[in-house]
Write an enzyme that holds these catalytic residues in place. Structure first.
Site, PDB file in Angstrom:
ATOM      1  N   GLY A   1      76.932  15.456  30.912  1.00  0.00           N
ATOM      2  CA  GLY A   1      76.234  16.411  31.776  1.00  0.00           C
ATOM      3  C   GLY A   1      77.003  16.722  33.061  1.00  0.00           C
ATOM      4  O   GLY A   1      76.803  17.787  33.653  1.00  0.00           O
TER       5      GLY A   1
ATOM      6  N   GLU B   1      79.251  12.439  24.367  1.00  0.00           N
ATOM      7  CA  GLU B   1      77.928  12.313  23.738  1.00  0.00           C
ATOM      8  C   GLU B   1      77.983  11.818  22.299  1.00  0.00           C
ATOM      9  O   GLU B   1      77.108  11.071  21.864  1.00  0.00           O
ATOM     10  CB  GLU B   1      77.183  13.660  23.785  1.00  0.00           C
TER      11      GLU B   1
END
Ligand code: COA
Length: 260
Positions: free
Chosen positions: A111, A134
């Site tokens: 993020g 991720e």
């Protein structure tokens, strides 16, 4: 406006917004996302703020991703809502007519990399590190990483970064076009501010039009995008700043822009 997880300083027309959870490498928990949403709003609404610089607290990290401690027990519906909410806020940064620069002072992972990519320009310190790790957690990016990374650096390189979860350093990020400039850490904020002040010296409506056009062409056919550009180009000729810009040039003096 008060923030729990951000520092928000306004210096002579520039908002310096610092994600402030250095003990967690500025990871994005729900409160940071809420605070970011309010900060975007404050930048948009405040006539005294002309542009923003986004950075992370401490010497080590910009933002080391979404807060993984909040992932446990997250179900499909709530995870989807979390993604949509964060994505909406990142998108409002991208769509802001006021320029946002990410000053990446360390880890920009997950993020954090996605947040940096939502800003209009990225500058990094020499110790910055980038990645979308991720897949190592069993998920894809959820704040626009799979969309913006290919657009910024090309599909082949993006798919490699997205699927390996590899971390790259600032020089590699510069080489592939993920960041525009790399500076020694102690010069990063001054250089980000210098760049933003150069932009803010130009006519605000023209700057906003450039950002809007650069954004909008992503989803448009070439002919439609060119027509849209012609429309905004024509519209800007009706502004006082356009008159002033040409007049100042011909009179061999710096322009005085008013944003009208
Ligand atoms: N979410 C929650 N906490 C995080 C975090 C994240 N994304 N990234 C770092 N932290 C926390 C660590 O748990 C640690 O907390 P603690 O001191 O309470 O144990 C603290 O921040 C410092 O991190 P640490 O891992 O000790 O630093 P490091 O220098 O050894 O490693 C990283 C730095 C960035 C390589 C490592 O923290 C990491 O891999 N973070 C996760 C990155 C990631 O996968 N991001 C994408 C999430 S979708």
């Amino acid at each position: 406006m008060t923030y729990t997880t951000l520092l928000f300083d306004v210096r002579d027309g520039i908002a310096v917004i610092t994600v402030n959870r250095p003990d967690k490498l500025n990871a994005l928990n729900t409160q940071v996302i809420t605070d970011l949403g309010q900060a975007v709003d404050q930048v948009r609404r405040s006539p005294d703020i002309k542009g923003a610089i986004l950075t992370g607290a401490g010497p080590k990290s910009f933002v080391a991703g979404a807060d993984i401690s909040g992932f446990q027990g997250l179900q499909a519906v709530s995870a989807r809502q979390m993604s949509a909410r964060g994505s909406g806020i990142f998108r409002s940064i991208e769509r802001s007519g006021k320029p946002w620069i990410a000053a990446i002072n360390g880890f920009a992972l997950g993020g954090g990399c996605e947040l940096a990519m939502a800003c209009h320009i990225r500058v990094a310190s020499e110790n910055a590190k980038f990645g979308q790790p991720e897949v190592k957690l069993g998920i894809p990016p959820g704040y626009g990483g799979t969309i913006r990374l290919p657009r910024l650096i090309g599909k082949g390189r993006a798919i490699e970064l997205l699927t390996t979860g590899a971390m790259i350093d600032a020089q590699e990020a510069y080489r592939i076009g993920l960041v525009n400039h790399v500076y020694p850490a102690d010069q990063l904020m001054a250089e980000a501010e210098k760049l933003l002040r150069t932009i803010l010296g130009n006519a605000p409506l023209a700057v906003a039009a450039c950002i809007e056009l650069a954004n909008i062409q992503d989803g448009m056919q070439l002919d439609d995008a060119l027509a849209f550009e012609s429309g905004l180009f024509g519209g800007l000729f009706g502004t006082e700043d356009a008159t002033e810009g040409a007049k100042a040039f011909l009179e061999k003096r710096p322009p005085k822009f008013t944003g009208k």
